[in-house]
Design a protein around this motif. Structure first.
Motif, mmCIF file in Angstrom:
data_model
loop_
_atom_site.group_PDB
_atom_site.id
_atom_site.type_symbol
_atom_site.label_atom_id
_atom_site.label_comp_id
_atom_site.label_asym_id
_atom_site.label_seq_id
_atom_site.Cartn_x
_atom_site.Cartn_y
_atom_site.Cartn_z
ATOM 1 N N ALA A 283 28.706 38.051 30.363
ATOM 2 C CA ALA A 283 27.408 37.700 30.678
ATOM 3 C C ALA A 283 26.527 37.698 29.421
ATOM 4 O O ALA A 283 25.781 36.638 28.941
ATOM 5 C CB ALA A 283 26.696 38.596 31.625
ATOM 6 N N PHE A 284 26.677 38.600 28.351
ATOM 7 C CA PHE A 284 25.975 38.684 27.150
ATOM 8 C C PHE A 284 26.420 37.623 26.236
ATOM 9 O O PHE A 284 25.652 36.960 25.584
ATOM 10 C CB PHE A 284 25.960 40.129 26.549
ATOM 11 N N ARG A 285 27.748 37.344 26.343
ATOM 12 C CA ARG A 285 28.322 36.327 25.409
ATOM 13 C C ARG A 285 27.846 34.834 25.729
ATOM 14 O O ARG A 285 27.606 33.911 24.868
ATOM 15 C CB ARG A 285 29.684 36.353 25.289
ATOM 16 N N ALA A 286 27.558 34.767 26.936
ATOM 17 C CA ALA A 286 27.014 33.696 27.585
ATOM 18 C C ALA A 286 25.650 33.086 26.959
ATOM 19 O O ALA A 286 25.304 32.017 26.710
ATOM 20 C CB ALA A 286 27.219 33.477 29.061
ATOM 21 N N ILE A 287 24.641 34.399 27.107
ATOM 22 C CA ILE A 287 23.458 34.330 26.521
ATOM 23 C C ILE A 287 23.400 33.900 25.057
ATOM 24 O O ILE A 287 22.722 32.854 24.545
ATOM 25 C CB ILE A 287 22.625 35.546 26.611
ATOM 26 N N ASN B 15 10.922 35.687 17.327
ATOM 27 C CA ASN B 15 9.547 34.697 17.625
ATOM 28 C C ASN B 15 9.309 33.911 16.431
ATOM 29 O O ASN B 15 8.812 34.485 15.340
ATOM 30 C CB ASN B 15 8.465 35.879 18.143
ATOM 31 N N PRO B 16 9.009 32.706 16.725
ATOM 32 C CA PRO B 16 8.801 31.894 15.470
ATOM 33 C C PRO B 16 7.267 32.044 14.868
ATOM 34 O O PRO B 16 7.142 31.547 14.074
ATOM 35 C CB PRO B 16 9.067 30.418 15.998
ATOM 36 N N ASP B 17 6.540 32.645 15.889
ATOM 37 C CA ASP B 17 5.014 32.955 15.498
ATOM 38 C C ASP B 17 4.874 34.018 14.650
ATOM 39 O O ASP B 17 3.820 34.578 13.922
ATOM 40 C CB ASP B 17 4.131 33.251 16.677
ATOM 41 N N LEU B 18 5.979 34.812 14.303
ATOM 42 C CA LEU B 18 6.017 36.042 13.411
ATOM 43 C C LEU B 18 6.499 35.700 12.222
ATOM 44 O O LEU B 18 7.702 35.085 12.052
ATOM 45 C CB LEU B 18 6.755 37.145 13.954
ATOM 46 N N ASN C 74 12.947 28.171 16.158
ATOM 47 C CA ASN C 74 12.125 27.541 15.803
ATOM 48 C C ASN C 74 11.142 26.883 16.842
ATOM 49 O O ASN C 74 10.295 26.170 16.643
ATOM 50 C CB ASN C 74 12.739 26.405 14.940
ATOM 51 N N SER C 75 11.404 27.492 17.837
ATOM 52 C CA SER C 75 10.709 26.735 19.272
ATOM 53 C C SER C 75 10.229 28.064 19.934
ATOM 54 O O SER C 75 11.109 28.885 20.282
ATOM 55 C CB SER C 75 11.565 26.028 20.287
ATOM 56 N N ARG C 76 8.898 28.121 20.181
ATOM 57 C CA ARG C 76 8.371 29.241 20.881
ATOM 58 C C ARG C 76 8.793 29.008 22.502
ATOM 59 O O ARG C 76 8.838 29.930 22.984
ATOM 60 C CB ARG C 76 6.842 29.199 20.836
ATOM 61 N N GLU C 77 8.759 28.004 22.952
ATOM 62 C CA GLU C 77 9.174 27.805 24.409
ATOM 63 C C GLU C 77 10.658 28.334 24.519
ATOM 64 O O GLU C 77 10.885 28.994 25.404
ATOM 65 C CB GLU C 77 9.352 26.302 24.641
ATOM 66 N N LYS C 78 11.715 27.971 23.400
ATOM 67 C CA LYS C 78 12.793 28.646 23.682
ATOM 68 C C LYS C 78 12.936 30.273 23.362
ATOM 69 O O LYS C 78 13.657 30.778 23.905
ATOM 70 C CB LYS C 78 13.924 27.952 22.416
ATOM 71 N N TYR C 79 12.132 30.800 22.461
ATOM 72 C CA TYR C 79 11.985 31.989 22.412
ATOM 73 C C TYR C 79 11.625 32.971 23.549
ATOM 74 O O TYR C 79 12.081 33.859 23.898
ATOM 75 C CB TYR C 79 11.136 32.473 21.092
ATOM 76 N N ASP C 80 10.560 32.128 24.285
ATOM 77 C CA ASP C 80 10.076 32.807 25.764
ATOM 78 C C ASP C 80 11.367 32.917 26.548
ATOM 79 O O ASP C 80 11.536 33.812 27.530
ATOM 80 C CB ASP C 80 9.014 32.016 26.005
ATOM 81 N N GLU C 81 12.004 31.742 26.504
ATOM 82 C CA GLU C 81 13.328 31.592 27.393
ATOM 83 C C GLU C 81 14.327 32.661 27.203
ATOM 84 O O GLU C 81 15.061 33.400 28.099
ATOM 85 C CB GLU C 81 13.995 30.183 27.498
ATOM 86 N N LEU C 82 14.509 32.894 25.994
ATOM 87 C CA LEU C 82 15.550 34.159 25.495
ATOM 88 C C LEU C 82 15.176 35.318 25.813
ATOM 89 O O LEU C 82 15.854 36.058 26.385
ATOM 90 C CB LEU C 82 15.597 33.919 23.888
ATOM 91 N N GLU C 83 13.685 35.527 25.607
ATOM 92 C CA GLU C 83 13.245 36.934 26.231
ATOM 93 C C GLU C 83 13.455 37.152 27.558
ATOM 94 O O GLU C 83 14.002 38.105 27.988
ATOM 95 C CB GLU C 83 11.676 37.028 25.716
#
Length: 259
Positions: A41-45, A66-69, A78-87
């Motif tokens: 499961a972790f490898r899939a993420i 986070n690209p904002d930091l 490089n995408s805040r949307e993708k960072y939020d999704e990763l979180e």
């Protein structure tokens, strides 16, 4: 068979040399039957966001992705949307895990007032092993401990010899400093965190505890939502002294968490 993967947040550096106030050592206990599915499961993420199933995900890497930091991170997106999704995906993954946590928090300044020449990691390891033994005895199981023996954020140093000696003695001896841990088998096993998913997971659970104490908070979402529900409890639901050991206890009164 149960495996306890161990990692720390904080450091053993003196406060006068910009060391952190607290050292937190956390063990993540996983039954052997669960390890493969957790790894998959972790490898899939990792593959979904980085196309690299072996990339290391640890707490500081994740926060600074986070690209904002401005801080750098091997996980930087490089995408805040993708960072939020990763979180969200990492948080949901951790919440879903069938694991139990034990954690030891050392107030370094208070500890060194009593034991000025001692490494606080060693007493933290003693307390952690005792709690693992308690868990194994309750579940009539045997356990193995796995740790990254390199301590430090940047300039890492090897601490494996000292911990190995403590580990071996606690398996066979009981004295005024510790209780015997007969359900823990084999020597202390060493593995680098970047090669070991269990240690990466232990780190992700460990940092929220460090954050609560280092910054003297009552609440922190990563702690309350992710780590706290996994901490070992006594048969009547007690956390203090079971899943969470604070030492020395005399400074508890100054911390919001205990008030």
């Amino acid at each position: 068979m149960y495996l306890m993967y161990i990692d720390e947040s904080g450091d053993t550096i003196p406060l006068s040399q910009t060391g952190k106030k607290f050292l937190v050592v956390t063990g993540c206990i996983i039954h052997e039957s669960k390890i493969q599915e957790i790894e998959k499961a972790f490898r899939a993420i990792k593959k979904k966001f980085y196309w690299d199933q072996d990339i290391e995900i640890k707490s500081n890497f994740l926060r600074y992705a986070n690209p904002d930091l401005a801080e750098s991170s091997p996980l930087k997106l490089n995408s805040r949307e993708k960072y939020d999704e990763l979180e969200v995906e990492v948080s949901n993954f951790l919440k879903s895990l069938d694991v139990v946590l034990c954690s030891v928090v050392i107030d370094k300044e208070s500890y060194w007032k009593q034991y000025p020449s001692q490494n606080p990691y060693e007493i933290a390891y003693v307390f952690l092993l005792e709690r693992f033994q308690k868990y194994l005895a309750k579940n009539n199981g045997l356990g193995i401990c796995i740790i990254d023996p390199r301590e430090g954020q940047v300039d890492k140093h090897f601490m494996g010899n000292e911990l190995s000696e403590i580990h071996n003695r606690m398996r066979w001896e009981e004295n005024a400093f510790w209780k015997k841990c007969p359900n823990i088998i084999e020597k202390l096993l060493f593995s680098q965190s970047d090669k070991t998913i269990g240690i990466q997971i232990a780190d992700l659970f460990c940092y929220p505890i460090f954050n609560i104490f280092e910054y003297n908070k009552k609440e922190y979402w990563r702690f309350n939502e992710i780590t706290l529900p996994k901490l070992q409890r006594s048969p009547i639901g007690e956390l203090d002294g079971w899943g969470l050991k604070f030492f020395p206890p005399d400074t508890k009164k100054d911390l919001r968490f205990f008030n």
